[in-house]
Every structure is written in structure tokens, then in C-alpha cells.
Design a protein around this motif. Sequence first.
Motif, short mmCIF file in Angstrom:
data_model
loop_
_atom_site.label_atom_id
_atom_site.label_comp_id
_atom_site.label_asym_id
_atom_site.label_seq_id
_atom_site.Cartn_x
_atom_site.Cartn_y
_atom_site.Cartn_z
N SER A 3 -3.08 0.52 -1.23
CA SER A 3 -3.61 1.72 -1.87
C SER A 3 -3.52 2.91 -0.92
O SER A 3 -3.20 4.02 -1.34
CB SER A 3 -5.04 1.51 -2.35
N TYR A 17 -1.76 3.85 -6.81
CA TYR A 17 -2.94 3.92 -5.96
C TYR A 17 -4.17 3.41 -6.70
O TYR A 17 -4.93 2.60 -6.16
CB TYR A 17 -3.15 5.37 -5.50
N TYR A 27 -3.96 -0.52 -7.11
CA TYR A 27 -4.30 -1.29 -5.92
C TYR A 27 -5.75 -1.09 -5.49
O TYR A 27 -6.37 -1.99 -4.97
CB TYR A 27 -3.35 -0.96 -4.77
N LYS A 28 -6.29 0.08 -5.75
CA LYS A 28 -7.69 0.30 -5.45
C LYS A 28 -8.57 -0.53 -6.39
O LYS A 28 -9.56 -1.11 -5.95
CB LYS A 28 -8.04 1.78 -5.59
#
Length: 69
Positions: free
Chosen positions: A11, A59, A62-63
Motif C-alpha cells: 500500500s 492503495y 492493499y490497505k
Amino acid sequence: MDIKKYYATMSKIYLNQMIMISLAFSGSCIILSSFQVNKLIPYMMAVVWLFIAVFFVKYLYYKGKKSSN
């Protein structure tokens, strides 16, 4: 490396890539505008926003994976 660190690292990588690509395209738009090449600027801005959207979605993915694991 465990899975949580992997997703945290990914991320951060995608966030940094989004920032770097946005700055590079914005700089090239400024340079092209100084050469009076105004026909290309709307297309380049569309590409900038496309890259921002793609990297921001990655982002967030993955976060979200990091927080769920």
C-alpha cells in the motif's frame, strides 16, 4: 515477512507511485503549456487522472487487505 507487513508495504508503494506519477505528469503539462502545445493538455490530464484512480484503488485494496488480516 508476514502477510500484514506485505500488504502494508504494497500500500505504501502504490501510494508513493501515485504521487510520483502525478507529479511527473503535472510537470510535463506545465512544460508543454510553456511551449504553447495546448491541444495535448486535456489528454494528458485525462491520463493523469486515470493513473491517480488506478493507483489509488490499488492503495485502498492493499490497505483494506492489511486491516482485514
